[in-house]
Scaffold this motif. Structure first.
Motif, mmCIF file in Angstrom:
data_model
loop_
_atom_site.group_PDB
_atom_site.id
_atom_site.type_symbol
_atom_site.label_atom_id
_atom_site.label_comp_id
_atom_site.label_asym_id
_atom_site.label_seq_id
_atom_site.Cartn_x
_atom_site.Cartn_y
_atom_site.Cartn_z
ATOM 1 N N GLU A 68 0.826 -1.215 0.000
ATOM 2 C CA GLU A 68 0.000 0.000 0.000
ATOM 3 C C GLU A 68 0.858 1.262 0.000
ATOM 4 O O GLU A 68 0.473 2.284 -0.571
ATOM 5 N N GLN A 69 2.020 1.190 0.638
ATOM 6 C CA GLN A 69 2.914 2.344 0.723
ATOM 7 C C GLN A 69 3.853 2.461 -0.474
ATOM 8 O O GLN A 69 4.665 3.381 -0.545
ATOM 9 N N GLY A 70 3.777 1.516 -1.416
ATOM 10 C CA GLY A 70 4.641 1.566 -2.602
ATOM 11 C C GLY A 70 6.062 1.129 -2.332
ATOM 12 O O GLY A 70 6.989 1.539 -3.034
ATOM 13 N N VAL A 71 6.243 0.293 -1.336
ATOM 14 C CA VAL A 71 7.573 -0.156 -0.920
ATOM 15 C C VAL A 71 8.003 -1.371 -1.739
ATOM 16 O O VAL A 71 7.204 -2.279 -1.984
ATOM 17 N N THR A 72 9.270 -1.392 -2.162
ATOM 18 C CA THR A 72 9.846 -2.546 -2.857
ATOM 19 C C THR A 72 10.066 -3.659 -1.835
ATOM 20 O O THR A 72 10.655 -3.426 -0.781
ATOM 21 N N ILE A 73 9.621 -4.863 -2.151
ATOM 22 C CA ILE A 73 9.786 -6.000 -1.248
ATOM 23 C C ILE A 73 10.846 -6.927 -1.836
ATOM 24 O O ILE A 73 10.669 -7.484 -2.921
ATOM 25 N N LEU A 74 11.963 -7.075 -1.100
ATOM 26 C CA LEU A 74 13.040 -7.957 -1.549
ATOM 27 C C LEU A 74 12.866 -9.338 -0.939
ATOM 28 O O LEU A 74 12.570 -9.468 0.248
ATOM 29 N N LYS A 75 13.083 -10.350 -1.756
ATOM 30 C CA LYS A 75 13.015 -11.727 -1.269
ATOM 31 C C LYS A 75 14.432 -12.249 -1.050
ATOM 32 O O LYS A 75 15.320 -11.994 -1.869
ATOM 33 N N PRO A 76 14.650 -12.987 0.033
ATOM 34 C CA PRO A 76 15.993 -13.492 0.323
ATOM 35 C C PRO A 76 16.367 -14.689 -0.549
ATOM 36 O O PRO A 76 15.500 -15.334 -1.158
ATOM 37 N N LYS A 77 17.663 -14.991 -0.588
ATOM 38 C CA LYS A 77 18.142 -16.146 -1.351
ATOM 39 C C LYS A 77 17.622 -17.443 -0.747
ATOM 40 O O LYS A 77 17.252 -18.365 -1.468
ATOM 41 N N LEU A 78 17.639 -17.512 0.586
ATOM 42 C CA LEU A 78 17.122 -18.674 1.306
ATOM 43 C C LEU A 78 15.983 -18.221 2.219
ATOM 44 O O LEU A 78 16.060 -17.145 2.804
ATOM 45 N N THR A 79 14.948 -19.033 2.355
ATOM 46 C CA THR A 79 13.856 -18.703 3.268
ATOM 47 C C THR A 79 14.306 -18.930 4.704
ATOM 48 O O THR A 79 15.339 -19.580 4.961
ATOM 49 N N PHE A 80 13.522 -18.420 5.639
ATOM 50 C CA PHE A 80 13.821 -18.637 7.057
ATOM 51 C C PHE A 80 13.896 -20.137 7.360
ATOM 52 O O PHE A 80 14.823 -20.594 8.025
ATOM 53 N N LEU A 81 12.947 -20.897 6.867
ATOM 54 C CA LEU A 81 12.935 -22.342 7.146
ATOM 55 C C LEU A 81 14.133 -23.051 6.529
ATOM 56 O O LEU A 81 14.696 -23.971 7.133
ATOM 57 N N GLN A 82 14.560 -22.627 5.360
ATOM 58 C CA GLN A 82 15.763 -23.205 4.758
ATOM 59 C C GLN A 82 16.998 -22.898 5.605
ATOM 60 O O GLN A 82 17.873 -23.758 5.765
ATOM 61 N N LEU A 83 17.058 -21.687 6.149
ATOM 62 C CA LEU A 83 18.174 -21.334 7.035
ATOM 63 C C LEU A 83 18.177 -22.186 8.296
ATOM 64 O O LEU A 83 19.228 -22.641 8.748
#
Length: 160
Positions: A68-83
């Motif tokens: 809603e705020q127009g913020v760019t959402i970055l996705k990590p290389k590994l998910t939390f569960l993968q870490l």
């Protein structure tokens, strides 16, 4: 210092950021302090990109608010569960998840909503509204803290 003077100081600090050295990251968490620095940065008129670093276990409402705020959402290389599968359960002594999911360089300059009033540790750690954050020997970021001296009341009044 009055809230009006704190707002003026924040805008002057933001306008002092060099704009000829590439993009400026606004580190956005989806919380009230992030909403305040987002509005202050918009008021300053400087070019920036608001960025949310997704941990992959974020509440859906937070993600929706970022959109809603127009913020760019970055996705990590590994998910939390993968870490967790790879390194085990994180703790205050093993903070690998924060390092991998939240604490990394995007651009050479960043704006953050850190406030000294949030905790005793932050009050002791942060003394100036401009710092150099070192992620590694090669990864350094100039960080600007426009609401460093703001109180909880200042934040609430600004949002009103």
């Amino acid at each position: 210092m009055t809230l009006e003077r704190k707002v003026d100081f924040a805008i002057k600090l933001l306008r002092s950021i060099p704009t000829n050295d590439g993009p400026i990251e606004l580190s956005y968490s989806g919380g009230k302090d992030s909403d305040v620095i987002l509005e202050l940065t918009r008021m300053s008129g400087i070019p920036f990109e608001a960025i949310y670093k997704n941990t992959t276990i974020d509440p859906p409402g937070t993600i929706a608010h970022c959109r809603e705020q127009g913020v760019t959402i970055l996705k990590p290389k590994l998910t939390f569960l993968q870490l967790v599968e790879k390194k085990g359960t994180p703790s205050r002594f093993a903070r690998f998840c924060c390092e991998a999911l939240k604490e990394y360089k995007v651009y050479n300059r960043a704006i953050q909503g850190i406030r000294r009033a949030e905790s005793t540790a932050r009050a002791k750690r942060y003394h100036e509204p401009e710092i150099c954050r070192v992620y590694s020997a090669k990864e350094k970021v100039r960080v600007y803290l426009p609401i460093l001296e703001w109180t909880d009341e200042d934040v609430a009044r600004f949002i009103e």
